[in-house]
Motif scaffolding. Structure first.
Motif: not given
Length: 411
Positions: A340-349
């Motif tokens: 999930p942390q990797a996914g959250l970084r994508e969302v914030e970008a």
């Protein structure tokens, strides 16, 4: 006493009849701009009268007669009265019967006309959604993420431009540059029906109409790979329709759906189309999305979903159709493969992207990934933001339920 016709049923029937009525008027009278306006007036009259007086025996004939009268009234009031009245008399004689109902389905011809090369893509899409999809300007605004007034202006200018270009009501042998616009319109009609923005969640007539039109387009362009991919995508998505809502009408997430309710005939047809299409060369965005839907359909359970394969397909989709919406959806696949942390970084970008402003989806995806990571308080806050921005009542209820359920299991 004439039985009343439920208003939601009127909405569905009018949406289904809209392209047929406009097509019949344009085919007979030759003027798209006035025909479409007259058809819309007839639809408004039906919206008022049918729930009150009951459904007429011949709904399409009723709409065509009312719209024809609107056209005749308009012609009579214009400056060139003599020429228009001569034309009017001819039409009265030819089409004066009370049982006027066209036998020809001109929906595809109407779509191709609305996607005339004289129009820009920003004009083609709303005009076709209005004339063929039967969507209101408000619904089109929701679909295109723009204001209702902007949509109305684009439609008005598009109709005027068609008149100036001398557009003819005839399907071109080779759709050429029109094909991509027609495909996009069908996709948007299907999407609006699958997750309607302003109507009840159980309305699926738009999705069925989009599938019917996609079949017609494929018959007209049998060798076009993206048309085949679009039809496959629709079939594989529509196959889950019965499982999308529970007995109380609440939205059910894909991971929680009862997969025994999925329509296996539609899944088999969609996969067969893909198997016949994908080996022929590079895949376009619709075919790639259909391939993702096929991966989901192939999984017996949510846990057995081949997320690495879906991520590969999203990488290909990002290369062919880059944009924040694709990246947002890809973030979920990233989270399922890399955490999930990797996914959250994508969302914030991409959270501040113009195309996503005002949309609830960024907050919904962020909430889901925060919940996956165990940040339950932040997840609840994100679910609340998503629910506040969602326009579909079923989605709002689903997001509020997820907000309430975002709790630490150990509590």
């Amino acid at each position: 006493m004439v039985p009343e016709w439920p208003e939601p049923a009127v909405e569905r029937l009018l949406r289904e009849q809209s392209p047929h009525v406009v097509s019949a008027l344009v085919r007979r009278y030759g003027d798209f701009e006035t025909s479409e306006d007259a058809a819309q007036e007839a639809m408004l009259a039906a919206h008022v009268q049918w729930p009150r007086d009951g459904l007429p025996a011949d709904p399409r004939g009723w709409l065509i007669r009312v719209a024809s009268r609107r056209l005749i009234d308009q012609w009579r009031s214009e400056t060139a009265r003599r020429d228009r009245e001569a034309r009017d008399d001819r039409h009265q004689t030819e089409f004066g019967s009370t049982s006027v109902t066209p036998d020809t389905d001109d929906s595809l011809t109407l779509m191709l006309m609305c996607c005339h090369p004289a129009l820009t893509r920003t004009a083609q899409i709303p005009l076709t959604l209005r004339a063929v999809g039967g969507l209101t300007t408000a619904q089109i605004g929701q679909v295109l993420l723009t204001s209702e007034s902007t949509v109305a202006q684009r439609i008005s200018r598009a109709k005027s431009r068609l008149r100036e270009a001398g557009a003819r009501f005839a399907a071109p042998v080779d759709p050429g540059s029109r094909l991509a616009a027609v495909q996009q319109v069908l996709y948007l009609i299907f999407t609006e029906g699958h997750s309607p923005s302003t109507t009840s969640a159980d309305q699926v007539s738009a999705t069925r109409e989009a599938i019917r039109l996609a079949r017609m387009l494929r018959e007209h362009c049998p060798h076009d790979r993206e048309t085949a991919g679009l039809l496959a995508l629709m079939l594989l998505t529509e196959a889950r329709q019965e499982a999308r809502f529970d007995a109380n009408g609440a939205l059910v997430a894909l991971t929680d759906q009862d997969r025994t309710l999925w329509d296996q005939d539609q899944i088999r047809e969609g996969i067969a189309i893909l198997e016949a299409t994908l080996p022929g060369g590079s895949a376009g965005p619709y075919a790639l999305q259909a391939a993702m839907a096929a991966v989901h359909s192939d999984a017996a359970t949510a846990a057995s979903t081949d997320w690495p394969q879906i991520l590969v397909l999203y990488d290909l989709l990002s290369a062919t159709s880059p944009g924040p919406v694709v990246r947002l959806n890809r973030a979920v696949a990233v989270a399922m493969v890399h955490g999930p942390q990797a996914g959250l970084r994508e969302v914030e970008a991409i959270a501040d992207a113009r195309e996503l402003r005002g949309s609830h989806r960024v907050h919904a995806v962020r909430a889901h990934l925060l919940e996956m990571s165990g940040a339950f308080e932040a997840a609840r806050e994100a679910y609340a933001h998503a629910a506040a921005r969602a326009t579909n009542p079923a989605e709002q209820a689903y997001l509020r339920a997820r907000m309430s359920g975002a709790q630490d299991p150990s509590d």
